[in-house]
Scaffold this motif. Structure first.
Motif, PDB file in Angstrom:
ATOM      1  N   PRO A   1       0.806  -1.228   0.000  1.00  0.00           N
ATOM      2  CA  PRO A   1       0.000   0.000   0.000  1.00  0.00           C
ATOM      3  C   PRO A   1       0.839   1.278   0.000  1.00  0.00           C
ATOM      4  CG  PRO A   1      -0.894  -1.588   1.560  1.00  0.00           C
ATOM      5  CD  PRO A   1       0.414  -2.135   1.094  1.00  0.00           C
ATOM      6  N   VAL A   2       1.986   1.269   0.688  1.00  0.00           N
ATOM      7  CA  VAL A   2       2.826   2.466   0.717  1.00  0.00           C
ATOM      8  C   VAL A   2       3.354   2.765  -0.677  1.00  0.00           C
ATOM      9  CG1 VAL A   2       4.932   3.497   1.651  1.00  0.00           C
ATOM     10  CG2 VAL A   2       3.446   2.127   3.137  1.00  0.00           C
ATOM     11  N   GLN A   3       3.810   1.718  -1.373  1.00  0.00           N
ATOM     12  CA  GLN A   3       4.310   1.916  -2.729  1.00  0.00           C
ATOM     13  C   GLN A   3       3.180   2.224  -3.698  1.00  0.00           C
ATOM     14  OE1 GLN A   3       6.900  -1.392  -3.752  1.00  0.00           O
ATOM     15  NE2 GLN A   3       8.639  -0.369  -2.788  1.00  0.00           N
ATOM     16  N   TRP A   4       1.996   1.669  -3.445  1.00  0.00           N
ATOM     17  CA  TRP A   4       0.823   2.024  -4.271  1.00  0.00           C
ATOM     18  C   TRP A   4       0.546   3.523  -4.176  1.00  0.00           C
ATOM     19  CZ3 TRP A   4      -3.568   4.031  -1.790  1.00  0.00           C
ATOM     20  CH2 TRP A   4      -4.646   4.328  -2.634  1.00  0.00           C
ATOM     21  N   HIS A   5       0.574   4.047  -2.968  1.00  0.00           N
ATOM     22  CA  HIS A   5       0.325   5.478  -2.750  1.00  0.00           C
ATOM     23  C   HIS A   5       1.341   6.319  -3.530  1.00  0.00           C
ATOM     24  CE1 HIS A   5      -0.201   9.311  -0.698  1.00  0.00           C
ATOM     25  NE2 HIS A   5       1.046   9.255  -0.239  1.00  0.00           N
ATOM     26  N   ALA A   6       2.617   5.968  -3.410  1.00  0.00           N
ATOM     27  CA  ALA A   6       3.658   6.712  -4.127  1.00  0.00           C
ATOM     28  C   ALA A   6       3.497   6.550  -5.637  1.00  0.00           C
ATOM     29  CB  ALA A   6       5.039   6.227  -3.689  1.00  0.00           C
ATOM     30  N   HIS A   7       3.245   5.323  -6.068  1.00  0.00           N
ATOM     31  CA  HIS A   7       3.131   5.063  -7.505  1.00  0.00           C
ATOM     32  C   HIS A   7       2.007   5.873  -8.141  1.00  0.00           C
ATOM     33  CE1 HIS A   7       1.745   2.960 -11.148  1.00  0.00           C
ATOM     34  NE2 HIS A   7       3.016   2.622 -11.296  1.00  0.00           N
ATOM     35  N   GLU A   8       0.869   5.929  -7.488  1.00  0.00           N
ATOM     36  CA  GLU A   8      -0.271   6.602  -8.114  1.00  0.00           C
ATOM     37  C   GLU A   8      -0.136   8.123  -8.120  1.00  0.00           C
ATOM     38  OE1 GLU A   8      -3.014   5.009  -9.960  1.00  0.00           O
ATOM     39  OE2 GLU A   8      -1.035   4.058  -9.906  1.00  0.00           O
ATOM     40  N   LEU A   9       0.604   8.666  -7.173  1.00  0.00           N
ATOM     41  CA  LEU A   9       0.901  10.094  -7.248  1.00  0.00           C
ATOM     42  C   LEU A   9       1.902  10.381  -8.361  1.00  0.00           C
ATOM     43  CD1 LEU A   9       1.077  11.014  -3.448  1.00  0.00           C
ATOM     44  CD2 LEU A   9      -0.585  11.881  -5.103  1.00  0.00           C
ATOM     45  N   LEU A  10       2.939   9.525  -8.467  1.00  0.00           N
ATOM     46  CA  LEU A  10       4.009   9.762  -9.431  1.00  0.00           C
ATOM     47  C   LEU A  10       3.646   9.334 -10.842  1.00  0.00           C
ATOM     48  CD1 LEU A  10       7.013   8.530  -7.238  1.00  0.00           C
ATOM     49  CD2 LEU A  10       6.429  10.901  -7.773  1.00  0.00           C
ATOM     50  N   PHE A  11       2.891   8.237 -10.976  1.00  0.00           N
ATOM     51  CA  PHE A  11       2.608   7.691 -12.300  1.00  0.00           C
ATOM     52  C   PHE A  11       1.127   7.688 -12.657  1.00  0.00           C
ATOM     53  CE2 PHE A  11       6.621   5.703 -10.939  1.00  0.00           C
ATOM     54  CZ  PHE A  11       7.443   6.162 -11.963  1.00  0.00           C
ATOM     55  N   GLY A  12       0.309   8.237 -11.760  1.00  0.00           N
ATOM     56  CA  GLY A  12      -1.108   8.406 -12.061  1.00  0.00           C
ATOM     57  C   GLY A  12      -1.449   9.872 -12.200  1.00  0.00           C
ATOM     58  N   MET A  13      -1.305  10.620 -11.108  1.00  0.00           N
ATOM     59  CA  MET A  13      -1.641  12.041 -11.118  1.00  0.00           C
ATOM     60  C   MET A  13      -0.693  12.857 -11.996  1.00  0.00           C
ATOM     61  SD  MET A  13      -1.502  14.815  -8.003  1.00  0.00           S
ATOM     62  CE  MET A  13       0.253  15.093  -8.250  1.00  0.00           C
ATOM     63  N   VAL A  14       0.616  12.721 -11.767  1.00  0.00           N
ATOM     64  CA  VAL A  14       1.586  13.572 -12.466  1.00  0.00           C
ATOM     65  C   VAL A  14       1.543  13.383 -13.984  1.00  0.00           C
ATOM     66  CG1 VAL A  14       4.044  14.066 -12.775  1.00  0.00           C
ATOM     67  CG2 VAL A  14       3.097  13.858 -10.476  1.00  0.00           C
ATOM     68  N   PRO A  15       1.510  12.148 -14.527  1.00  0.00           N
ATOM     69  CA  PRO A  15       1.421  12.017 -15.979  1.00  0.00           C
ATOM     70  C   PRO A  15       0.166  12.637 -16.581  1.00  0.00           C
ATOM     71  CG  PRO A  15       2.237   9.983 -15.047  1.00  0.00           C
ATOM     72  CD  PRO A  15       1.798  10.838 -13.895  1.00  0.00           C
ATOM     73  N   ALA A  16      -0.946  12.632 -15.851  1.00  0.00           N
ATOM     74  CA  ALA A  16      -2.150  13.291 -16.357  1.00  0.00           C
ATOM     75  C   ALA A  16      -1.916  14.788 -16.482  1.00  0.00           C
ATOM     76  CB  ALA A  16      -3.339  13.013 -15.436  1.00  0.00           C
ATOM     77  N   ALA A  17      -1.252  15.370 -15.490  1.00  0.00           N
ATOM     78  CA  ALA A  17      -0.935  16.804 -15.546  1.00  0.00           C
ATOM     79  C   ALA A  17       0.046  17.093 -16.680  1.00  0.00           C
ATOM     80  CB  ALA A  17      -0.361  17.265 -14.212  1.00  0.00           C
TER      81      ALA A  17
END
Length: 399
Positions: A54-70
């Motif tokens: 879960p900790v890596q999921w949280h980091a992954h989705e901020l770095l590779f989910g939110m940021v790439p959309a921006a």
């Protein structure tokens, strides 16, 4: 010919008329929802159907989910200005959005899906976007901005490292991928910030009848800021030599701080759409200084990582989205009513998150406070900018 293009553009739904429209809204909605789910998991025991840490999921989705959309919202829009190319819109844009959304769904449902399938879906978005951007830039002879394509390719590699960690093939790959992603995102922010911040500041000073030469720009300093930040990537690959990474981070902080000072951001302190960009880039300098001090003061890496992510990343994303959304919809270049609270909330979120990392005794209330401020900032963006992004341009032009 122009009438035909205009009619075709008018046949496309407004939200699919230009990449910044859907991707900015998706960035904000996902940023708020992701952090809300993370806090609910940490403090309320909300179950998540995850097949990964879960900790890596949280980091992954901020770095590779939110940021790439921006990045997609900004880059796919900006390159039209750089090249004169028509924007990706309609069905092509929808397909890219659905690919991004499929990656998010795969990660969230990774506890129910084979990890190889999760990896294949999630890893597809960045290289596909990079290939499209490269094709447009090369077709129009714009080689100067191919550096962003290279950075997207490297970011894909960092994502692959995180997936190797998820699958257990390379247990330390997840942590390394997270650090390299933050390094690469820092480079992207240095490049993008270096392009838009001094130019916008100088233009605003000129418009106000002031001397735009007060903003001192230097190609040599731009190159130094870029390369000093880039060298952190190979430095961090040698994770057994933290002193080397520390020295590289200190050098990058000094160069980027010098460049930011030369832009005289305080000269535009009365314009929120400008000072927020300078503030975001100041966060990068702070994050680099914290990274430099980490091995010597025995700080938790979480301190510099959240300064770079929640501080610099969150602030610059909102600063760019609030500005681009006004300029590219034919509206006056001024912050809408109540939108100043977007900036206030994201600044609070970054500062309080650093307190949580610095002072373990305050971690519980600080994490909740930071998450609340973060969600307020991004949800307020959606509320204020939904009418702007979902309606036709104010000047009647297509796009």
């Amino acid at each position: 010919m122009s009438d035909t293009l205009s009619r075709r553009a008018n046949d496309v739904p407004v939200l699919l008329a230009f990449p910044f429209r859907p991707f900015f809204l998706l960035t904000a909605l996902y940023a708020a929802g992701l952090v809300a789910a993370w806090v609910a998991f940490l403090f309320a025991g909300m179950p998540l159907p995850l097949g990964v840490n879960p900790v890596q999921w949280h980091a992954h989705e901020l770095l590779f989910g939110m940021v790439p959309a921006a990045i997609a919202g900004f880059l796919l829009t900006a390159m039209c200005n750089w090249t004169g190319a028509s924007p990706l819109r309609g069905g092509g844009l929808l397909a890219l959005i659905l690919l991004w959304a499929a990656g998010r769904a795969a990660i969230w449902l990774s506890g129910w899906l084979p990890l190889w399938l999760v990896e294949a879906i999630d890893l597809a978005f960045l290289p596909l976007m990079a290939a499209y951007v490269a094709r447009v830039l090369l077709r129009h002879g714009n080689r100067r901005n191919l550096v962003l394509v290279a950075l997207l390719a490297l970011l894909t590699g960092a994502n692959l490292l995180m997936h190797l960690g998820f699958s257990g093939i390379w247990p330390t790959g997840g942590r390394l991928g997270e650090i390299l992603a933050l390094d690469l995102i820092a480079v992207i922010m240095v490049v993008v910030g270096g392009r838009i911040t001094p130019a916008f500041t100088a233009n605003w000073l000129r418009m106000k009848g002031r001397d735009p030469a007060q903003v001192r720009r230097s190609e040599a300093l731009d190159r130094a800021a870029f390369w000093s930040t880039v060298v952190m990537v190979p430095a961090d690959l040698t994770m057994s030599l933290p002193a080397l990474a520390s020295v590289m981070a200190l050098f990058a902080a000094l160069i980027n701080g010098w460049r930011l000072f030369a832009w005289r951001g305080w000269k535009a302190s009365e314009e929120p759409l400008l000072w927020i960009l300078h503030f975001a880039l100041a966060w990068i300098v702070v994050a680099l200084l914290l990274k430099a001090m980490t091995p010597w003061l025995e700080l938790s890496p979480s301190v510099w990582m959240h300064a770079m992510g929640a501080g610099a990343g969150g602030t610059l994303i909102l600063g760019v989205m609030t500005r681009v959304a006004m300029g590219h919809t034919g509206r006056p270049m001024q912050l809408p009513r109540f939108a100043i609270w977007i900036y206030v909330a994201v600044i609070i979120a970054g500062l309080v998150r650093i307190i949580a990392a610095f002072v373990p005794q305050l971690a519980y209330p600080a994490l909740i406070g930071s998450a609340f401020a973060w969600a307020v900032a991004f949800l307020l963006f959606v509320l204020v900018y939904w009418p702007i992004l979902s309606q036709p341009r104010a000047d009647g032009r297509p796009g």
